[in-house]
Design an enzyme around this catalytic site. Structure first.
Site, short mmCIF file in Angstrom:
data_model
loop_
_atom_site.label_atom_id
_atom_site.label_comp_id
_atom_site.label_asym_id
_atom_site.label_seq_id
_atom_site.Cartn_x
_atom_site.Cartn_y
_atom_site.Cartn_z
N ARG B 295 0.83 -1.22 0.00
CA ARG B 295 0.00 0.00 0.00
C ARG B 295 0.86 1.25 0.00
O ARG B 295 0.56 2.21 -0.72
CB ARG B 295 -0.94 -0.02 1.21
N TYR B 430 -6.50 -1.78 -6.78
CA TYR B 430 -5.75 -2.91 -6.20
C TYR B 430 -5.02 -2.52 -4.92
O TYR B 430 -4.94 -1.37 -4.56
CB TYR B 430 -4.88 -3.63 -7.21
N GLU B 431 -4.57 -3.55 -4.21
CA GLU B 431 -4.01 -3.38 -2.85
C GLU B 431 -5.02 -2.70 -1.93
O GLU B 431 -4.65 -1.96 -1.02
CB GLU B 431 -2.70 -2.57 -2.90
N GLY B 432 -6.30 -2.99 -2.14
CA GLY B 432 -7.37 -2.41 -1.31
C GLY B 432 -7.91 -1.15 -1.94
O GLY B 432 -7.18 -0.17 -2.11
N GLN B 437 -9.29 1.54 2.11
CA GLN B 437 -8.34 2.43 2.79
C GLN B 437 -9.08 3.34 3.76
O GLN B 437 -8.62 3.57 4.88
CB GLN B 437 -7.58 3.29 1.77
#
Lengths: 583, 583
Positions: B295, B430-432, B437
């Site tokens: 992130r 992506y990556e949340g 977040q």
């Protein structure tokens, strides 16, 4: 997989019948047509679009237009669709009565424009350019040109294009180098290269009519030296039949980010036969008729692409089960997650704002034409750059949000969401970039009259604020009372910011760099405000319902959401406008 | 044609040396390295990136990854580039000393991350996932796994992936169904399907190490039942040589909107041999190490893609002659037109804000590790979702603006601007996603401590405001005096709005739907504020110059512009946050 298209019939019925306080269709047509008739037209267009145009949308994207041996080919189905479109009367539906068309009011044409673009934006561009040329030829062409070309455009047998841009003349049309030399027989020899010609060649109609800006011999430098010419792909014999191929060739088509189903051509004119439209030197004025029509049309395209992206996101969010919603134990569709709901409401409320303003601008032009009132025409023209600039910029953001709703699937092309994002990106560029719109706005429409037209808009917003307060006072227990009060409060602050920003812009009259450095933020401010005003009008209309309508709750929520999430941008933008150029 | 890549060496030198009031590299390394050494590392990376990685960027986009007979192939040049990248030590540059890497401070790794992503984002993803796995294995793997796998990852001989998502388990990891069953010999049999696996297969390294979240027999439902496994593409013999192909197959690769040079795989695990990392049931905790690293890495990627898009737009605007600028007669490059200048400054000032915050977050983790101070670690972790969410969302907008600068050429793929716009769009997903977040931000990091960590940030902004006022007072005739005063005024109002919004979020503790309905606007508010703070720090640093630096003027203009065009969004967002969920 792109989802089916659902035409927004209920919104249009609401807009035609009551959102503006009266049946605007009846007003525009002197009662010849009513809101109900208009809703029928929209429903018919929606049915055609959903069944014939929408299924071709992703094929157009995947296969795209191809150039083979100098001839552009569209994917299977496009030619048949254009034939069906013309045969069903949808080209003449756009044309004024003076050109042999249906002469529908602008408010209905706004709805049609949205629907063609929502169902298939790449296809709709062919219609949009043809329609623009119909308006331009209707305004300026000789009887002979009308007879030979205009009738064929209105019938949908041929299509039209708009040839302005050259490699060294984009935004600056004064730099155009294409020449037109009189041959002495009434025709002209046109020579030069034009780029970015939308639907510049194709195989969906028998002939293509190019409207070309060119420079005549001994013409003055710059834009005043430009004249307008009709240059057909195939020459036309005296009996109206098609003759030889004219001296215009498709040199290349562009490999673009989006609207792959719309061929963007490089056209080379080499001793091509052209016919003068209007007066020598009157090119820019003639082209402006077409451009104004095309710019308003961009508002419809923005609404259409935005609505299609929204529909796709709504369908995905309703069907995708994932995770528990805060207060629940069971799985739920992601549409119920607060942030997905936020994204959907953000899109939904923005689409309504664009749609309503599109209808309003169409209606204003009708009112201006009917009344001959210069102030009404000024207000209509005031809105053209705002609608074009704001709606297209917001539509780009909206298609991005629509991808976000899909999560990872949004990035996969087969899902269909990415196409809208790619297609939308051209809208703030073509038909005049947002900067060009904002220059037009502040230069011709704000500074020149020292904010008088803007103030007429603000006064109308004031009236809506008063109506919202009256509605809240009349029915303090009604469902609309609290939303009406919130809308009034928010609009009151927003219009105050807009007045300050307008005073700032007028104050920059002596320092044009300051004005032009914040002209886009100012344009966006007015667009966001106008959207809030449209929602305010909707709340007033809902509050007037004696029997509740199914859509009332959704309209109040959309208005409230717009007021909380979109309208506050006005204040941020006003602060930006006040700063002028940052050195 | 994509333009050459210019590494932002001067910005990094400024950030390392003085923007944060001290040499942060010397502070983080106890004087072992200085800002000057760090600038050398950045210069070296920039040279490598510009010469080796950047030339492959558009090839990766055009040709993309291909799946042939179960094996993914990258375009020519990628394998050689990864080999050169590893040989030059750039993989071990990311690795901690405990894993045999260089143990560089986070502030330097932020710069490296930006540079790899700017020069070739698709390529950089291979590095990013490998680096993330290095951190995860270093934190939790047994000595045997470290010996067998970690050393090969750090040397760059093998690469790593992160396997979380399944068709029915995206954001909701608790729904994961992939299973791991003990075989009794210390290994596990892994079975299931994983999707969206970045660089899940390729031909640029000899082996691929998959880090897989899976469910063990009799594990509890939900996320607590997940464990972490290393599953190599090829089994590894006792002597470290490669053995048979493991039971993991690449079923498909996705056809995506962007990052075509990064293969996104569907992987099928069928009795694949895996090795447990850490404890049974500790999967999510183990994966979080990797995710936090990834992130933060997204902040670097956002900065990188944004800067490359900006560089492309700057080059185009400097070279494109078009039209007269207001007060001039001669043609000028479009960069001098006020609205193009606005777009460029908007991008430039936003990129600096992202870059500075990336460095600051890296440095905060270093400070936290060095001091063991829980409050510093909390602040570092507070910034992770803000940096990831805000920088990636802003980068998408920025790549759109970069297209706008090009006019019609921006829509043509060959220009290169469209690739950034397509590549960037995955970052907020992506990556949340940004929503994930923002949930992390408001849930774990704001509501839980009732805004205490947020208030520590605001107090630091207060200190910067005081420093700006002091700087303006000390040198009232200095070039920085007026910008310092304006920055102080604007930051003062912005931090007041941020405090109100934080109180609103804390106040929503009992009505989670309200909190979650405005969590993304709140995250964006803090990101925009943090960006303004970074510019405030830059103005303080410039004001302290006794001899003017070439870049001073540009830094002051960027800060002023950010204050006038970006920072006001804080107020609009605060109004949105206050509204909670709109019903």
């Amino acid at each position: 997989m792109a989802i089916d298209y659902q035409p927004p019939t209920s919104d249009y019925a609401f807009l035609y019948r009551e959102a503006f306080g009266t049946d605007i269709v009846a007003r525009a047509t002197g009662g010849e047509l009513t809101a109900e008739d208009a809703a029928d037209v929209i429903a018919g267009a929606g049915e055609f679009a959903a069944s014939v145009l929408a299924p071709l949308q992703s094929i157009g994207d995947r296969e795209g237009a191809r150039l083979v041996d100098g001839q552009v080919h569209l994917p299977d189905g496009f030619a048949e669709a254009y034939r069906a479109f013309a045969d069903a009367g949808w080209v003449s539906a756009e044309a004024p009565a003076s050109a042999g068309g249906d002469g529908l009011p602008g408010s209905i044409r706004a709805g049609l424009g949205e629907i063609w673009n929502a169902s298939n934006a790449a296809f709709a561009l062919c219609w949009l350019l043809t329609a623009g040329q119909i308006h331009a030829l209707d305004a300026a062409a000789s009887d002979e040109l009308r007879e030979t070309f205009l009738t064929k455009l209105v019938s949908g047998e041929w299509t039209g294009t708009m040839n302005l841009t050259e490699p060294a003349a984009g935004t600056d049309l004064g730099a155009i180098r294409t020449t037109a030399t009189p041959r002495g027989d009434g025709s002209w020899s046109v020579k030069g290269q034009k780029i970015f010609i939308t639907w510049g060649d194709h195989d969906v109609a028998d002939n293509i009519v190019h409207l070309v800006l060119a420079r005549t011999p001994d013409a003055p430098d710059g834009a005043r030296g430009l004249s307008l010419f009709v240059v057909p792909k195939f020459l036309v014999n005296a009996d109206g039949s098609l003759g030889d191929r004219n001296g215009v060739e498709t040199v290349a088509i562009e490999h673009k980010l989006g609207i792959h189903g719309s061929p963007t051509c490089v056209l080379s004119y080499e001793d091509a036969t052209g016919y003068l439209v209007g007066e020598v030197g009157g090119g820019l004025a003639g082209m402006f008729v077409m451009m104004n029509s095309a710019r308003t049309g961009m508002g419809f395209q923005a609404t259409g692409i935005a609505d299609r992206a929204l529909q796709q996101a709504e369908a995905y969010a309703a069907g995708r089960m994932q995770g528990r919603v805060l207060e629940r134990d069971a799985d739920a569709p992601i549409a119920e997650h607060p942030d997905v709901r936020r994204l959907l409401l953000s899109m939904r409320s923005d689409v309504f704002a664009m749609r309503a303003l599109s209808v309003h601008v169409g209606d204003l032009f009708d009112q201006a034409e009917a009344s001959g009132d210069a102030a009404t025409l000024a207000l209509a023209e005031f809105f053209v750059p705002i609608l074009k600039g704001w709606a297209t910029e917001d539509a780009v953001t909206l298609t991005s949000d629509a991808i976000q709703v899909h999560g990872g699937m949004g990035f996969i092309e087969e899902t269909g969401a990415a196409q809208h994002y790619r297609d939308a990106r051209i809208m703030p560029i073509y038909e005049g970039t947002t900067a060009i719109q904002s220059n037009d706005l502040i230069g011709r429409k704000v500074i020149r009259d020292r904010g008088a037209t803007a103030e007429r808009l603000f006064a109308q917003v004031d009236e809506t604020i008063a109506a919202l307060r009256a509605a809240a006072g009349d029915q303090p227990q009604g469902a609309a009372a609290q939303p009406a009060t919130r809308a009034a409060d928010r609009l009151e602050r927003a219009v105050a910011s807009a007045r300050r920003a307008t005073a700032d812009i007028v104050g920059f009259a002596g320092s044009p760099r300051d004005a032009h450095a914040v002209s886009v933020p100012y344009l966006m401010l007015l667009g966001v405000l106008a959207g809030g005003w449209m929602h305010g009008l909707a709340v007033v209309a809902v509050a007037a319902h004696t029997a509740p309508d199914d859509a009332d709750g959704a309209r109040l929520t959309a208005a409230d959401f717009y007021g909380a999430h979109h309208l506050p941008r006005v204040h941020a933008l006003a602060e930006t406008v006040a700063s002028g150029e940052t050195l």
